[in-house]
Design a protein around this motif. Structure first.
Motif, mmCIF file in Angstrom:
data_model
loop_
_atom_site.group_PDB
_atom_site.id
_atom_site.type_symbol
_atom_site.label_atom_id
_atom_site.label_comp_id
_atom_site.label_asym_id
_atom_site.label_seq_id
_atom_site.Cartn_x
_atom_site.Cartn_y
_atom_site.Cartn_z
ATOM 1 N N TYR A 1 -0.850 7.108 0.442
ATOM 2 C CA TYR A 1 0.452 6.544 0.105
ATOM 3 C C TYR A 1 1.477 7.027 1.123
ATOM 4 N N PRO A 2 2.095 6.110 1.894
ATOM 5 C CA PRO A 2 3.109 6.537 2.869
ATOM 6 C C PRO A 2 4.434 6.861 2.175
ATOM 7 N N LEU A 3 4.956 8.057 2.419
ATOM 8 C CA LEU A 3 6.164 8.502 1.716
ATOM 9 C C LEU A 3 7.425 8.013 2.401
ATOM 10 N N GLU A 4 8.424 7.706 1.596
ATOM 11 C CA GLU A 4 9.753 7.475 2.163
ATOM 12 C C GLU A 4 10.656 8.681 1.922
ATOM 13 N N LEU A 5 10.347 9.447 0.848
ATOM 14 C CA LEU A 5 11.132 10.640 0.546
ATOM 15 C C LEU A 5 10.866 11.692 1.604
ATOM 16 N N ASP A 6 11.847 12.548 1.844
ATOM 17 C CA ASP A 6 11.523 13.639 2.776
ATOM 18 C C ASP A 6 11.847 15.019 2.224
ATOM 19 N N HIS A 7 12.602 15.125 1.139
ATOM 20 C CA HIS A 7 12.923 16.451 0.636
ATOM 21 C C HIS A 7 11.743 17.034 -0.153
ATOM 22 N N GLU B 1 -8.034 -1.813 -8.882
ATOM 23 C CA GLU B 1 -8.432 -3.135 -8.419
ATOM 24 C C GLU B 1 -8.088 -3.228 -6.946
ATOM 25 N N ASP B 2 -6.809 -2.935 -6.658
ATOM 26 C CA ASP B 2 -6.264 -3.272 -5.359
ATOM 27 C C ASP B 2 -5.346 -2.150 -4.914
ATOM 28 N N GLU B 3 -5.555 -1.710 -3.689
ATOM 29 C CA GLU B 3 -4.800 -0.584 -3.157
ATOM 30 C C GLU B 3 -3.309 -0.889 -3.102
ATOM 31 N N GLN B 4 -2.954 -2.081 -2.553
ATOM 32 C CA GLN B 4 -1.566 -2.430 -2.323
ATOM 33 C C GLN B 4 -0.773 -2.494 -3.635
ATOM 34 N N ASP C 1 2.620 -0.470 -4.414
ATOM 35 C CA ASP C 1 3.870 -1.162 -4.744
ATOM 36 C C ASP C 1 4.437 -0.688 -6.081
ATOM 37 N N THR C 2 3.552 -0.499 -7.086
ATOM 38 C CA THR C 2 4.030 -0.034 -8.394
ATOM 39 C C THR C 2 4.714 1.319 -8.271
ATOM 40 N N ILE C 3 4.048 2.264 -7.579
ATOM 41 C CA ILE C 3 4.637 3.604 -7.448
ATOM 42 C C ILE C 3 5.950 3.532 -6.695
ATOM 43 N N ARG C 4 5.979 2.704 -5.620
ATOM 44 C CA ARG C 4 7.177 2.588 -4.817
ATOM 45 C C ARG C 4 8.347 2.091 -5.674
ATOM 46 N N ALA C 5 8.103 1.038 -6.459
ATOM 47 C CA ALA C 5 9.214 0.433 -7.207
ATOM 48 C C ALA C 5 9.619 1.281 -8.405
#
Lengths: 162, 110, 89
Positions: free
Chosen positions: A97-103, A140-143, A147-151
């Motif tokens: 999972y690529p992170l957007e958070l950095d702290h 089922e599907d990686e993407q 997407d669920t975790i991201r949103a």
């Protein structure tokens, strides 16, 4: 020297103090003194382990996030329970999972949330804090999971730690 | 004690016991370490949480105050379950524990 | 009614503890055993809370708190040992 006598984490100190008052049998002189010693000593001893506080932290957003996570924990447990009791084999998958958070604090909250909610356990964070390895019990599907975790979790945390 | 409180306590107890049992069944039944990690972190934590909440309701209807210990135990369990799962997963990746054949994706060890 | 529910719950949690013991014995790897022990102490907390309800006392809750703290520290120490080969570096 003055820094040794201060309270580096005022909220932690307050929480420790009041928890100690509730834990002891009734509030007395002794419990207040010991509570102050603990509220001073524990943050002092652990100060090296705490990350630097984030630039902006919108604390009032925390309760809504906590309620959403609590509800998701219940839903997730029912889903995992169904899967455990059904005879079919699960389809496990490792996901990057690529992170957007950095702290660091935000990342550790996100990984804990992932571990407690729908069918996923946060297994590891890469050394440069850019990727999380997630193990999914029945994917089922990686993407779709990314997407669920991201949103659902990362967006609110991004709002909170900006 | 009111009937409503009695029903709430009994239902919470039974739900908690059922989840704890399901977590343990998952631990005993699922095929590899990483899948087994899911049972205890979710089902068992929720099960014990429900049992502890029923204890809080029980003692507060008996008029003995709200238990701080119970709430602390619950908060502590919910905070530590993901941390210990994470540590164990790291240890397992380091030891290269076997996964089932139908696992997709790769582990890493750094 | 609470009493019946209490007995059923105690039976379920005990059965869960037995399943955990099965996993501790069977393994097959060290992390599996540590995970099973971790679950076992969480079940022990549940049993202590249930005992407190059965005996109508809140005395045992402090021991539940202690088991929660010590169990977590134990699990982390074991996981660290498995990964690094030592607990304190």
């Amino acid at each position: 020297m003055l820094d040794r006598l201060s309270f580096p984490q005022p909220w932690l100190s307050l929480t420790l103090f009041f928890t100690w008052q509730f834990l002891s049998d009734g509030i007395s002189g002794g419990s207040v003194v010991l509570g102050i010693i603990l509220a001073w000593g524990i943050p002092q001893m652990t100060r090296r382990f705490w990350p630097d506080p984030p630039a902006v932290m919108r604390g009032w957003r925390a309760p809504a996030y906590a309620l959403r996570v609590l509800w998701d924990i219940v839903v997730a447990s029912v889903e995992v329970a169904k899967l455990i009791l059904s005879p079919r084999q699960p389809r496990p998958m490792f996901i990057c999972y690529p992170l957007e958070l950095d702290h660091p604090l935000a990342i550790s909250i996100l990984v804990s949330t992932i571990s407690l909610t729908p069918g996923t356990v946060g297994a590891d964070v890469s050394d440069d804090n850019k990727l999380i390895l997630i193990h999914s019990l029945d994917a089922e599907d990686e993407q779709e999971i990314i997407d669920t975790i991201r949103a659902r979790y990362e967006k609110p945390l991004l709002e909170m730690f900006r | 004690m009111s009937t409503f409180a009695e029903i709430a306590i009994s239902v919470l107890l039974l739900v908690g016991g059922a989840f704890t049992l399901i977590g343990a069944i998952g631990l005993a039944r699922l095929p590899d370490f990483y899948t087994r990690l899911h049972g205890p972190t979710k089902a068992t934590t929720v099960g014990v949480g429900a049992i502890v909440v029923s204890s809080v309701i029980y003692f507060s209807t008996l008029g003995r105050g709200i238990g701080v210990e119970e709430i602390l135990v619950t908060v502590f369990l919910f905070m530590t379950a993901p941390v210990s799962a994470n540590f164990l997963a790291k240890a397992a990746m380091h030891l290269e524990v076997k996964t089932t054949e139908n696992t997709r994706g790769q582990t890493w060890d750094q | 009614m609470i009493l019946i529910a209490l007995y059923i719950t105690i039976a379920m949690v005990t059965l869960a503890a037995l399943l955990n013991v099965y996993r501790v014995i069977k393994g097959p790897d060290a992390p599996d055993r540590v995970l099973a022990l971790d679950t076992l102490y969480v079940n022990a907390i549940a049993l202590i809370v249930l005992l407190g309800i059965a005996l109508q006392t809140r005395m045992y809750l402090e021991s539940a708190l202690l088991i929660a703290v010590m169990g977590f520290v134990g699990t982390v120490a074991m996981a660290k040992y498995l990964k690094r080969g030592s607990v304190i570096e």
